[in-house]
Design a protein around this motif. Structure first.
Motif, PDB file in Angstrom:
ATOM      1  N   LEU A  69       0.839  -1.188   0.000  1.00 19.64           N
ATOM      2  CA  LEU A  69       0.000   0.000   0.000  1.00 19.64           C
ATOM      3  C   LEU A  69       0.871   1.233   0.000  1.00 19.64           C
ATOM      4  CD1 LEU A  69      -1.088  -2.020   2.594  1.00 19.64           C
ATOM      5  CD2 LEU A  69      -3.076  -0.671   2.031  1.00 19.64           C
ATOM      6  N   SER A  70       0.396   2.278  -0.646  1.00 19.57           N
ATOM      7  CA  SER A  70       1.033   3.590  -0.533  1.00 19.57           C
ATOM      8  C   SER A  70      -0.074   4.632  -0.571  1.00 19.57           C
ATOM      9  CB  SER A  70       2.065   3.822  -1.642  1.00 19.57           C
ATOM     10  OG  SER A  70       1.443   3.906  -2.897  1.00 19.57           O
ATOM     11  N   VAL A  71       0.141   5.707   0.185  1.00 22.83           N
ATOM     12  CA  VAL A  71      -0.927   6.693   0.324  1.00 22.83           C
ATOM     13  C   VAL A  71      -0.366   8.094   0.514  1.00 22.83           C
ATOM     14  CG1 VAL A  71      -1.150   6.299   2.820  1.00 22.83           C
ATOM     15  CG2 VAL A  71      -3.091   7.169   1.566  1.00 22.83           C
ATOM     16  N   HIS A  72      -1.079   9.049  -0.040  1.00 19.95           N
ATOM     17  CA  HIS A  72      -0.893  10.469   0.212  1.00 19.95           C
ATOM     18  C   HIS A  72      -2.228  11.140  -0.074  1.00 19.95           C
ATOM     19  CE1 HIS A  72       0.525  11.451  -4.173  1.00 19.95           C
ATOM     20  NE2 HIS A  72      -0.613  10.822  -4.138  1.00 19.95           N
ATOM     21  N   THR A  73      -2.337  12.421   0.192  1.00 25.64           N
ATOM     22  CA  THR A  73      -3.623  13.103   0.051  1.00 25.64           C
ATOM     23  C   THR A  73      -3.638  13.936  -1.222  1.00 25.64           C
ATOM     24  OG1 THR A  73      -3.864  13.143   2.448  1.00 25.64           O
ATOM     25  CG2 THR A  73      -5.274  14.633   1.195  1.00 25.64           C
ATOM     26  N   HIS A  74      -4.401  13.476  -2.202  1.00 24.96           N
ATOM     27  CA  HIS A  74      -4.497  14.185  -3.481  1.00 24.96           C
ATOM     28  C   HIS A  74      -5.048  15.597  -3.296  1.00 24.96           C
ATOM     29  CE1 HIS A  74      -3.499  10.647  -5.862  1.00 24.96           C
ATOM     30  NE2 HIS A  74      -4.287   9.964  -5.050  1.00 24.96           N
ATOM     31  N   SER A  75      -6.051  15.742  -2.432  1.00 26.41           N
ATOM     32  CA  SER A  75      -6.685  17.058  -2.253  1.00 26.41           C
ATOM     33  C   SER A  75      -5.774  18.066  -1.550  1.00 26.41           C
ATOM     34  CB  SER A  75      -8.003  16.923  -1.479  1.00 26.41           C
ATOM     35  OG  SER A  75      -7.761  16.419  -0.180  1.00 26.41           O
ATOM     36  N   ALA A  76      -4.640  17.589  -1.026  1.00 23.05           N
ATOM     37  CA  ALA A  76      -3.650  18.488  -0.414  1.00 23.05           C
ATOM     38  C   ALA A  76      -2.426  18.604  -1.317  1.00 23.05           C
ATOM     39  CB  ALA A  76      -3.260  17.989   0.972  1.00 23.05           C
ATOM     40  N   GLY A  77      -2.640  18.409  -2.602  1.00 25.99           N
ATOM     41  CA  GLY A  77      -1.547  18.542  -3.563  1.00 25.99           C
ATOM     42  C   GLY A  77      -0.543  17.405  -3.503  1.00 25.99           C
ATOM     43  N   GLY A  78      -0.982  16.238  -3.016  1.00 25.15           N
ATOM     44  CA  GLY A  78      -0.086  15.094  -2.923  1.00 25.15           C
ATOM     45  C   GLY A  78       0.748  15.085  -1.656  1.00 25.15           C
ATOM     46  N   ALA A  79       0.477  15.996  -0.734  1.00 23.00           N
ATOM     47  CA  ALA A  79       1.214  16.046   0.536  1.00 23.00           C
ATOM     48  C   ALA A  79       0.683  14.976   1.484  1.00 23.00           C
ATOM     49  CB  ALA A  79       1.062  17.424   1.169  1.00 23.00           C
ATOM     50  N   LEU A  80       1.429  14.738   2.538  1.00 22.12           N
ATOM     51  CA  LEU A  80       0.972  13.844   3.595  1.00 22.12           C
ATOM     52  C   LEU A  80       0.188  14.638   4.622  1.00 22.12           C
ATOM     53  CD1 LEU A  80       4.159  11.661   3.954  1.00 22.12           C
ATOM     54  CD2 LEU A  80       1.901  10.896   3.209  1.00 22.12           C
ATOM     55  N   THR A  81      -0.951  14.073   5.035  1.00 22.10           N
ATOM     56  CA  THR A  81      -1.822  14.725   6.008  1.00 22.10           C
ATOM     57  C   THR A  81      -2.204  13.719   7.092  1.00 22.10           C
ATOM     58  OG1 THR A  81      -3.911  14.133   4.950  1.00 22.10           O
ATOM     59  CG2 THR A  81      -2.811  16.151   4.153  1.00 22.10           C
ATOM     60  N   GLU A  82      -2.908  14.200   8.082  1.00 22.60           N
ATOM     61  CA  GLU A  82      -3.383  13.321   9.150  1.00 22.60           C
ATOM     62  C   GLU A  82      -4.278  12.217   8.597  1.00 22.60           C
ATOM     63  OE1 GLU A  82      -3.456  11.461  12.482  1.00 22.60           O
ATOM     64  OE2 GLU A  82      -2.264  13.291  12.274  1.00 22.60           O
ATOM     65  N   ARG A  83      -4.989  12.479   7.517  1.00 22.94           N
ATOM     66  CA  ARG A  83      -5.858  11.463   6.904  1.00 22.94           C
ATOM     67  C   ARG A  83      -5.057  10.228   6.483  1.00 22.94           C
ATOM     68  NH1 ARG A  83      -9.638  13.219   2.442  1.00 22.94           N
ATOM     69  NH2 ARG A  83     -10.906  11.554   3.315  1.00 22.94           N
ATOM     70  N   ASP A  84      -3.852  10.429   5.981  1.00 24.78           N
ATOM     71  CA  ASP A  84      -3.017   9.304   5.555  1.00 24.78           C
ATOM     72  C   ASP A  84      -2.633   8.439   6.748  1.00 24.78           C
ATOM     73  OD1 ASP A  84      -2.893  10.261   2.824  1.00 24.78           O
ATOM     74  OD2 ASP A  84      -1.601  11.835   3.624  1.00 24.78           O
TER      75      ASP A  84
END
Length: 101
Positions: A69-84
């Protein structure tokens, strides 16, 4: 729900709480090893349920006895957020039930 990008220190702090997860470029990632291909496929289904509950989705790769698995937040411009990290914690919580290591 807007998600703010995490600082490098926040990312490092959260990764310390998630053994096995690592930073890969702009994402957090983990590969789980499972006893059988069917166990890995079953885990994919349960991960998909969690992702839908959170409305946050990772990239999944099903292997012979593995799930990556790999994850980042698309809606934050591909940055890592608490959601990840919330998604990663929820995946960790179900992994042992599938015999994943």
């Amino acid at each position: 729900m807007p998600s703010e990008p995490l600082s490098q220190k926040e990312i490092e702090d959260r990764l310390r709480e998630l053994p096995g997860w690592r930073l890969e470029q702009d994402r957090i990632a983990r590969t789980y090893r499972l006893g059988t291909h069917l166990a890995a496929a079953a885990m994919v289904v349960q991960v998909a349920v969690v992702q839908d509950e959170l409305d946050h989705h990772s990239d999944l790769v099903l292997g012979h006895h593995t799930l990556s698995l790999s994850v980042h937040t698309h809606s934050a411009g591909g940055a890592l957020t608490e959601r990840d990290f919330e998604l990663a914690r929820r995946i960790e919580a179900i992994a042992s039930g599938h015999g994943a290591s």
